[in-house]
Design an enzyme around this catalytic site. Structure first.
Site: not given
Ligand code: NAD
Length: 248
Positions: A13, A15, A65, A156, A158, A189
């Site tokens: 991931g 990019s 993935v 998320y 978990a 972030i």
């Protein structure tokens, strides 16, 4: 900072967002970076161009993935091409929100397929190569919500908490092979993932962060670069929190 000269690093991931910053930082430290993407080929190529413009080297590798077999074969092919894979940063992830009473089973499946199984598939193939080299660095992107929880993000949280268990387990499994396994747990972030947070919620959020601001992707990338370095050889099974003091 720390030299990563002659190392080959794969960032899943890579990019955009945090992944992009990690690619750029590892390349700036001297690593050859393989930028994985799933749909954003043009964006991945842009990352490579940005790295090359600063004198670094990088290449793209498109694969999903969440298909464990594809992920393992793709990572093995990257390792074979370069004769090595020194650093894996399992950064690819998705956030699907929902309270327990509303969350859909399909959403949970997607969260676990990408965030957990996707990271495990890449790690398994990377560790096979690293074992032969008797050294390596595996870094998982977890999240502050794994440790502090967040209402509305049960799936998320978990999936990101699972990665902390994975980190500790793999650290124990492969320490004797010279491989360190750590997690970086960012707080909030500034990326596409958090851009959707509306202004009132954003102000409230900032109040909950002792350092008083949302973090930058470069700040997360710097933590990853440190854990990827030779200087971090005695650190394994740890979670490095980059969260402005939000959870201590
Ligand atoms: P982002 O959505 O900008 O980037 C996620 C990347 O993962 C994208 O490039 C996306 O294409 C890739 N990806 C998604 N599914 C994939 C798949 N099946 N195969 C390959 N790649 C796939 O998110 P971000 O904010 O840059 O987050 C990066 C990581 O950091 C994620 O694991 C996220 O959970 C974690 N994180 C982010 C924050 C934040 O505040 N942004 C906080 C804590 C943790």
């Amino acid at each position: 900072m720390f030299s990563l000269n002659e190392k080959v690093a794969l960032v899943t991931g890579g990019s955009r967002g945090i992944g992009r910053a990690i690619c750029e930082t590892l390349a700036a430290q001297g690593a050859h970076v393989v930028v994985n993407y799933v749909r954003g080929e043009a964006a991945a190529r842009e990352v490579v161009l940005a790295i090359e413009a600063r004198g670094g080297t990088a290449e793209i590798a498109g694969f999903d993935v969440s298909d464990m077999k594809v992920a393992e074969e793709s990572v093995a092919a990257i390792a074979k091409k370069h004769g090595r894979l020194d650093i894996l940063v399992a950064n690819a992830g998705v956030a699907v929100d929902g309270l327990l009473l509303r969350v859909k089973e399909d959403d949970l499946d997607q969260l676990f397929a990408i965030n957990v199984k996707g990271s495990l598939g890449c790690a398994r193939a990377a560790i096979k190569t690293m074992m032969r080299a008797k050294c390596g660095r595996v870094i998982f992107l977890s999240s502050v919500v794994a440790e502090m929880g967040n209402a509305g993000q049960v799936g998320y949280a978990a999936s990101k908490a699972a990665l902390l268990g994975v980190t500790k387990t793999l650290a124990r499994e492969y320490a004797s092979r010279g491989i360190t396994v750590n997690a970086v747990a960012p707080g909030f972030i500034e990326t596409d993932m958090t851009a959707a947070i509306a202004e009132p919620a954003r102000v409230e959020l900032q109040k909950a962060i002792p350092l008083g601001r949302i973090g930058t992707t470069a700040e997360v990338a710097a933590a990853v670069a440190f854990l990827a370095s030779d200087e971090a050889a005695y650190i394994t099974g740890q979670t490095l929190r980059v969260n402005g003091g939000m959870y201590v």
